[in-house]
Write an enzyme that holds these catalytic residues in place. Sequence first.
Site, PDB file in Angstrom:
ATOM      1  N   SER A 142       0.868  -1.180   0.000  1.00 15.90           N
ATOM      2  CA  SER A 142       0.000   0.000   0.000  1.00 15.90           C
ATOM      3  C   SER A 142       0.901   1.224   0.000  1.00 15.90           C
ATOM      4  CB  SER A 142      -0.854   0.002   1.279  1.00 15.90           C
ATOM      5  OG  SER A 142      -1.488   1.249   1.454  1.00 15.90           O
ATOM      6  N   TYR A 155      -2.025  -0.792  10.349  1.00 16.31           N
ATOM      7  CA  TYR A 155      -1.943  -0.909   8.886  1.00 16.31           C
ATOM      8  C   TYR A 155      -0.598  -0.354   8.400  1.00 16.31           C
ATOM      9  CZ  TYR A 155      -3.809  -1.135   4.102  1.00 16.31           C
ATOM     10  OH  TYR A 155      -4.033  -1.442   2.777  1.00 16.31           O
ATOM     11  N   LYS A 159       2.192  -2.761   6.626  1.00 16.88           N
ATOM     12  CA  LYS A 159       2.441  -2.519   5.197  1.00 16.88           C
ATOM     13  C   LYS A 159       3.889  -2.076   4.976  1.00 16.88           C
ATOM     14  CE  LYS A 159      -1.524  -3.714   3.400  1.00 16.88           C
ATOM     15  NZ  LYS A 159      -1.622  -4.827   2.430  1.00 16.88           N
TER      16      LYS A 159
END
Length: 262
Positions: A142, A155, A159
Amino acid sequence: MRVEGQVVVVTGGAEGIGKALARRFRREGARTVVVADINEVGAEAVASQVGGAAYPCDVSREADIRRLVETVEGRFGPIALFCSNAGVAMGYDLAADNVAFAPNEAWDRSWAVNVMAHVFAARALVPRMRGRGGGYFLNTASAAGLLSQIGSAVYSATKHAAVGFAESLAIAHRSDGIKVSVLCPQGVDTPMLRGLAAGPQSADGVLSPDDVAECVIRGLADESFLILPHPQVADYMRKKTADYDRWIGGMAKLQRALRGAA
Ligand SMILES: NC(=O)c1ccc[n+]([C@@H]2O[C@H](COP(=O)([O-])OP(=O)(O)OC[C@H]3O[C@@H](n4cnc5c(N)ncnc54)[C@H](O)[C@@H]3O)[C@@H](O)[C@H]2O)c1
């Protein structure tokens, strides 16, 4: 690389970006598209649309990935492209009073799906690919893995780890003929994004999964390590590395503004 005539696996292929990749690979003439997902019904539906095969798989379990690789190669032949695309977005709260608020279960699950699944795929496939002179991994991370995800430390951190693992994979196995691309979009119109509150991930425009799949085809053809469907991300990366402190200050300001608006 070109997927025409090849065996391709897409994890998280029942929905969103994975579904678009599976369809696009079929249009490119892939010989077999394997749709692997924890959502068996969704995987079956996509597999039947693309004339491929569905495979129930929880990518957070190493045994599932090992079995997926063994079964697919036994049935269809060598996997030329393995797309570790399944991912989860957890622990998102713009108004949290402590950035470390997310429960350990959210950290563990995100670590397993967003990072360890990529490790398991490499562990199962690197020896096979090396033995036949090469292969290709497309790992979906991402833009949050290059910049940050305001509102979710879980997150962001997982990531970033996914990007770090993809770099190691690309560096260590280049001489084995193994190629790696890491896909780092900002907002993409999928069930995942629709489940989150509005945030900076959508500020530069939300792409369709088909747009992202198109970028992937170009990125694979060029064999680019970094695939950036939102080109602005490259500028943000340059700004971040040029003056890290200034970048942190700017992001903190943005976080305050978003929190105020939430
Ligand atoms: N949508 C976005 O804005 C966006 C932006 C950047 C990166 N990404 C990343 O792109 C990837 C795909 O995201 P999406 O937006 O299509 O998400 P999505 O939630 O729409 O689809 C994810 C798919 O992964 C599957 N999945 C989840 N956990 C799994 C597991 N343990 N084993 C097997 N399958 C599992 C789900 O069943 C689903 O089919 C993810 O890695 C995500 O982090 C998404």
